[in-house]
Design a protein around this motif. Structure first.
Motif, PDB file in Angstrom:
ATOM      1  N   LEU A  68       0.819  -1.218   0.000  1.00 25.73           N
ATOM      2  CA  LEU A  68       0.000   0.000   0.000  1.00 25.73           C
ATOM      3  C   LEU A  68       0.851   1.265   0.000  1.00 25.73           C
ATOM      4  CD1 LEU A  68      -2.855  -1.248   2.308  1.00 25.73           C
ATOM      5  CD2 LEU A  68      -3.129  -0.426  -0.041  1.00 25.73           C
ATOM      6  N   LEU A  69       2.003   1.217   0.653  1.00 29.69           N
ATOM      7  CA  LEU A  69       2.923   2.368   0.601  1.00 29.69           C
ATOM      8  C   LEU A  69       3.344   2.650  -0.843  1.00 29.69           C
ATOM      9  CD1 LEU A  69       5.248   1.813   3.679  1.00 29.69           C
ATOM     10  CD2 LEU A  69       3.907   3.872   3.185  1.00 29.69           C
ATOM     11  N   LYS A  70       3.578   1.587  -1.590  1.00 29.81           N
ATOM     12  CA  LYS A  70       4.006   1.751  -2.982  1.00 29.81           C
ATOM     13  C   LYS A  70       2.895   2.305  -3.870  1.00 29.81           C
ATOM     14  CE  LYS A  70       7.466  -1.913  -2.855  1.00 29.81           C
ATOM     15  NZ  LYS A  70       7.220  -2.746  -1.688  1.00 29.81           N
ATOM     16  N   ILE A  71       1.656   1.883  -3.625  1.00 31.05           N
ATOM     17  CA  ILE A  71       0.594   2.353  -4.524  1.00 31.05           C
ATOM     18  C   ILE A  71      -0.033   3.671  -4.077  1.00 31.05           C
ATOM     19  CG2 ILE A  71       0.109   0.039  -5.407  1.00 31.05           C
ATOM     20  CD1 ILE A  71      -2.526   0.110  -3.793  1.00 31.05           C
ATOM     21  N   THR A  72      -0.018   3.954  -2.767  1.00 31.09           N
ATOM     22  CA  THR A  72      -0.635   5.202  -2.304  1.00 31.09           C
ATOM     23  C   THR A  72       0.356   6.356  -2.252  1.00 31.09           C
ATOM     24  OG1 THR A  72      -0.172   4.819   0.050  1.00 31.09           O
ATOM     25  CG2 THR A  72      -2.257   3.944  -0.826  1.00 31.09           C
ATOM     26  N   LEU A  73       1.608   6.043  -1.961  1.00 33.82           N
ATOM     27  CA  LEU A  73       2.666   7.040  -1.770  1.00 33.82           C
ATOM     28  C   LEU A  73       2.384   7.961  -0.586  1.00 33.82           C
ATOM     29  CD1 LEU A  73       3.295   7.968  -5.522  1.00 33.82           C
ATOM     30  CD2 LEU A  73       4.519   6.282  -4.119  1.00 33.82           C
TER      31      LEU A  73
END
Length: 170
Positions: free
Chosen positions: A33-38
């Motif tokens: 989720l960190l990668k897709i939400t930033l």
């Protein structure tokens, strides 16, 4: 205990087994989720929602995909839902700015404020022909050519909009 055994136990209501499954997958889901939400805080929120949703929906897990893949599917859907919410919120805020301009430029009476409130509830398909007809005084034929729909459709939409406005103002 292997993952498949933990899943079976979790499906039967074993909270300890479920806790182990969630602990094993929490960081994996959060990093995804960190990668897709930033956005770290959004990623954290959706990770927690994912874990809650998995508890609610464990009976729907069919074992065809890895448990972690199933969690990523839930997380992805929750993120997409969040994007939709943000889009609606942005649109609503933009509309609020337009409504504020309408209020500021409106005559100083309560009836106009009520009319604006009712107009905001109409879809643009109905609001546009109504305003063109009754506020600007265009003919049905002129409105038809302006918004490129048949004259009969213009009449129908103006009538429908008036009916809705009258109903709301009563």
């Amino acid at each position: 205990m292997e993952e498949k055994d933990l899943i079976k136990a979790a499906k039967k209501g074993n909270q300890r087994a479920f806790a182990i499954l969630l602990q094993q997958n929490y960081t994996f889901v959060k990093h995804y989720l960190l990668k897709i939400t930033l956005h770290p805080s959004l990623a954290e929120d959706i990770t927690q929602e994912t874990m809650i949703k998995s508890i609610e929906k464990i009976h729907q897990y069919n074992g065809k995909a890895k448990f972690s893949s199933w969690l990523l599917s839930i997380a992805s859907n929750l993120y997409i839902d969040e994007l939709r919410k943000q889009k609606r919120k942005t649109k609503w805020l933009q509309n609020q700015g337009v409504h504020q301009l309408l209020y500021e430029n409106a005559p100083n009476n309560d009836e106009w404020v009520e009319v604006i409130e009712v107009l905001t509830k109409l879809s643009s398909d109905y609001r546009i022909p109504l305003i063109l007809k009754h506020y600007y005084g265009y003919t049905y034929e002129e409105i038809s050519s302006m918004i490129d729909i048949p004259e009969g459709t213009v009449k129908s939409r103006v009538h429908g909009a008036l009916t809705q406005v009258r109903k709301e103002l009563q």
